[in-house]
Design a protein around this motif. Structure first.
Motif, PDB file in Angstrom:
ATOM      1  N   ALA A  46     -29.350  -3.140  -5.213  1.00 57.68           N
ATOM      2  CA  ALA A  46     -28.339  -4.167  -4.954  1.00 57.68           C
ATOM      3  C   ALA A  46     -28.809  -5.524  -5.493  1.00 57.68           C
ATOM      4  CB  ALA A  46     -28.031  -4.256  -3.463  1.00 57.68           C
ATOM      5  N   GLU A  47     -30.103  -5.824  -5.333  1.00 62.65           N
ATOM      6  CA  GLU A  47     -30.654  -7.068  -5.892  1.00 62.65           C
ATOM      7  C   GLU A  47     -30.567  -7.066  -7.407  1.00 62.65           C
ATOM      8  OE1 GLU A  47     -34.624  -8.143  -4.655  1.00 62.65           O
ATOM      9  OE2 GLU A  47     -34.235  -7.495  -2.607  1.00 62.65           O
ATOM     10  N   LEU A  48     -30.911  -5.931  -8.028  1.00 56.17           N
ATOM     11  CA  LEU A  48     -30.846  -5.816  -9.486  1.00 56.17           C
ATOM     12  C   LEU A  48     -29.412  -6.003  -9.964  1.00 56.17           C
ATOM     13  CD1 LEU A  48     -32.115  -5.151 -12.240  1.00 56.17           C
ATOM     14  CD2 LEU A  48     -31.806  -2.719 -11.677  1.00 56.17           C
ATOM     15  N   ARG A  49     -28.491  -5.342  -9.303  1.00 57.07           N
ATOM     16  CA  ARG A  49     -27.081  -5.457  -9.674  1.00 57.07           C
ATOM     17  C   ARG A  49     -26.585  -6.897  -9.541  1.00 57.07           C
ATOM     18  NH1 ARG A  49     -22.155  -1.497  -7.975  1.00 57.07           N
ATOM     19  NH2 ARG A  49     -20.558  -2.701  -9.021  1.00 57.07           N
ATOM     20  N   ALA A  50     -26.991  -7.593  -8.470  1.00 57.45           N
ATOM     21  CA  ALA A  50     -26.581  -8.989  -8.276  1.00 57.45           C
ATOM     22  C   ALA A  50     -27.152  -9.884  -9.372  1.00 57.45           C
ATOM     23  CB  ALA A  50     -27.028  -9.483  -6.905  1.00 57.45           C
ATOM     24  N   ARG A  51     -28.421  -9.674  -9.736  1.00 58.23           N
ATOM     25  CA  ARG A  51     -29.038 -10.493 -10.794  1.00 58.23           C
ATOM     26  C   ARG A  51     -28.373 -10.247 -12.143  1.00 58.23           C
ATOM     27  NH1 ARG A  51     -31.573 -15.023  -9.277  1.00 58.23           N
ATOM     28  NH2 ARG A  51     -33.005 -14.617  -7.580  1.00 58.23           N
ATOM     29  N   ILE A  52     -28.013  -9.006 -12.408  1.00 55.25           N
ATOM     30  CA  ILE A  52     -27.311  -8.692 -13.659  1.00 55.25           C
ATOM     31  C   ILE A  52     -25.921  -9.308 -13.633  1.00 55.25           C
ATOM     32  CG2 ILE A  52     -26.268  -6.795 -14.972  1.00 55.25           C
ATOM     33  CD1 ILE A  52     -28.832  -5.172 -14.181  1.00 55.25           C
ATOM     34  N   GLY A  53     -25.277  -9.272 -12.476  1.00 55.05           N
ATOM     35  CA  GLY A  53     -23.940  -9.847 -12.335  1.00 55.05           C
ATOM     36  C   GLY A  53     -23.874 -11.310 -12.713  1.00 55.05           C
ATOM     37  N   GLU A  54     -25.000 -12.017 -12.579  1.00 51.01           N
ATOM     38  CA  GLU A  54     -25.055 -13.432 -12.949  1.00 51.01           C
ATOM     39  C   GLU A  54     -24.836 -13.642 -14.445  1.00 51.01           C
ATOM     40  OE1 GLU A  54     -28.942 -14.628 -11.626  1.00 51.01           O
ATOM     41  OE2 GLU A  54     -28.423 -14.407  -9.511  1.00 51.01           O
ATOM     42  N   HIS A  55     -25.008 -12.572 -15.249  1.00 54.32           N
ATOM     43  CA  HIS A  55     -24.925 -12.688 -16.702  1.00 54.32           C
ATOM     44  C   HIS A  55     -23.713 -11.987 -17.304  1.00 54.32           C
ATOM     45  CE1 HIS A  55     -28.926 -14.460 -16.822  1.00 54.32           C
ATOM     46  NE2 HIS A  55     -29.262 -13.571 -15.911  1.00 54.32           N
ATOM     47  N   LEU A  56     -22.845 -11.460 -16.457  1.00 51.98           N
ATOM     48  CA  LEU A  56     -21.667 -10.774 -16.981  1.00 51.98           C
ATOM     49  C   LEU A  56     -20.599 -11.787 -17.368  1.00 51.98           C
ATOM     50  CD1 LEU A  56     -21.334  -7.717 -14.567  1.00 51.98           C
ATOM     51  CD2 LEU A  56     -22.598  -7.905 -16.724  1.00 51.98           C
ATOM     52  N   ARG A  57     -19.866 -11.438 -18.390  1.00 52.12           N
ATOM     53  CA  ARG A  57     -18.763 -12.280 -18.843  1.00 52.12           C
ATOM     54  C   ARG A  57     -17.575 -12.112 -17.904  1.00 52.12           C
ATOM     55  NH1 ARG A  57     -19.731  -9.776 -24.725  1.00 52.12           N
ATOM     56  NH2 ARG A  57     -21.504 -11.059 -25.323  1.00 52.12           N
ATOM     57  N   PRO A  58     -16.661 -13.089 -17.884  1.00 49.36           N
ATOM     58  CA  PRO A  58     -15.467 -12.942 -17.037  1.00 49.36           C
ATOM     59  C   PRO A  58     -14.715 -11.655 -17.380  1.00 49.36           C
ATOM     60  CG  PRO A  58     -15.637 -15.181 -17.868  1.00 49.36           C
ATOM     61  CD  PRO A  58     -16.700 -14.376 -18.579  1.00 49.36           C
ATOM     62  N   GLY A  59     -14.429 -10.863 -16.359  1.00 49.31           N
ATOM     63  CA  GLY A  59     -13.708  -9.610 -16.544  1.00 49.31           C
ATOM     64  C   GLY A  59     -14.576  -8.427 -16.939  1.00 49.31           C
ATOM     65  N   GLU A  60     -15.833  -8.650 -17.223  1.00 48.70           N
ATOM     66  CA  GLU A  60     -16.733  -7.558 -17.604  1.00 48.70           C
ATOM     67  C   GLU A  60     -17.155  -6.791 -16.347  1.00 48.70           C
ATOM     68  OE1 GLU A  60     -20.553  -6.975 -20.582  1.00 48.70           O
ATOM     69  OE2 GLU A  60     -20.347  -8.879 -19.543  1.00 48.70           O
ATOM     70  N   ALA A  61     -17.118  -5.461 -16.418  1.00 49.22           N
ATOM     71  CA  ALA A  61     -17.425  -4.630 -15.251  1.00 49.22           C
ATOM     72  C   ALA A  61     -18.805  -3.987 -15.375  1.00 49.22           C
ATOM     73  CB  ALA A  61     -16.366  -3.555 -15.080  1.00 49.22           C
ATOM     74  N   PHE A  62     -19.584  -4.090 -14.318  1.00 50.45           N
ATOM     75  CA  PHE A  62     -20.894  -3.452 -14.220  1.00 50.45           C
ATOM     76  C   PHE A  62     -20.696  -1.944 -14.076  1.00 50.45           C
ATOM     77  CE2 PHE A  62     -24.208  -1.646 -11.553  1.00 50.45           C
ATOM     78  CZ  PHE A  62     -25.375  -2.099 -12.145  1.00 50.45           C
ATOM     79  N   ALA A  63     -21.510  -1.143 -14.797  1.00 47.89           N
ATOM     80  CA  ALA A  63     -21.424   0.315 -14.675  1.00 47.89           C
ATOM     81  C   ALA A  63     -22.687   0.899 -14.052  1.00 47.89           C
ATOM     82  CB  ALA A  63     -21.170   0.951 -16.035  1.00 47.89           C
ATOM     83  N   ALA A  64     -23.862   0.509 -14.561  1.00 51.37           N
ATOM     84  CA  ALA A  64     -25.122   1.063 -14.047  1.00 51.37           C
ATOM     85  C   ALA A  64     -26.284   0.230 -14.574  1.00 51.37           C
ATOM     86  CB  ALA A  64     -25.286   2.511 -14.478  1.00 51.37           C
ATOM     87  N   ALA A  65     -27.434   0.393 -13.914  1.00 51.16           N
ATOM     88  CA  ALA A  65     -28.646  -0.297 -14.364  1.00 51.16           C
ATOM     89  C   ALA A  65     -29.866   0.533 -14.001  1.00 51.16           C
ATOM     90  CB  ALA A  65     -28.748  -1.685 -13.727  1.00 51.16           C
TER      91      ALA A  65
END
Length: 192
Positions: A10-29
């Motif tokens: 969850a921490e990794l996903r949150a840190r990656i989320g800081e770098h996603l573009r508007p509308g970009e969806a996280f899939a896996a890490a």
């Protein structure tokens, strides 16, 4: 959240989320390190002590040859991805086997991140040993991540798991094996 693996993810996903573009969806890490190409001691023993190598050795001794086609040149190790390929670009970023990098898959990109330096108080050896004895991961929060490499999501065409390694296959025909914890790698490979 009591599961330490889920909490760290969850921490990794949150840190990656800081770098996603508007509308970009996280899939896996996943966390990855470079897979060294050197054979393990077991692989060397199997190759050197195999029936063919023993026969070559006996035949070589009979005719006075000290070595007969055994050794590092006969291991058949992979020389790495072709220069300029996507696998070579990612391999250049994940160049040190001792440093883990985060690899994130979104609906539009494959992104490689590195941890940025965060100054934290040092933990004593006794504190680290106590965590290890209790089979408890480090409780320190994940520091900021910095994106260092990316390619379009469509360029990654497959991911498969073999013996603690994830093998990434790219549309340009290049491939790259990376070492990763298998607990999260199945989800990553399925997301590809």
């Amino acid at each position: 959240m009591t599961d330490p693996v889920a909490r760290k993810y969850a921490e990794l996903r949150a840190r990656i989320g800081e770098h996603l573009r508007p509308g970009e969806a996280f899939a896996a890490a996943i966390w990855v390190t470079r897979a060294t190409s050197r054979p393990s001691a077991g692989e060397v023993a199997r190759r050197e002590l195999g029936p063919r190598q023993l026969l070559e050795s006996i035949a070589g001794e009979a005719v006075g040859i000290e070595q007969a086609s055994t050794g590092p040149d006969s291991y058949g190790e992979d020389r790495g991805p072709r220069p300029g390929s996507l696998a070579a670009q990612l391999d250049a970023f994940v160049s040190q086997p001792t440093i883990a990098r985060a690899l994130a898959l979104t609906d539009s990109r494959l992104i490689a991140f590195e941890k940025t330096a965060v100054i934290r108080p040092r933990r004593s050896l006794l504190q680290k040993a106590a965590d290890f004895a209790k089979n408890r991961p480090n409780d320190e929060p994940l520091g900021p991540l910095a994106p260092r490499w990316e390619c379009p999501r469509r360029a990654l065409i497959a991911a498969s798991l073999h013996g603690g390694r994830i093998h990434l296959s790219f549309g340009d025909g290049s491939t790259l094996p990376l070492v990763t914890p298998e607990a999260l790698a199945h989800h990553f490979a399925a997301a590809v």
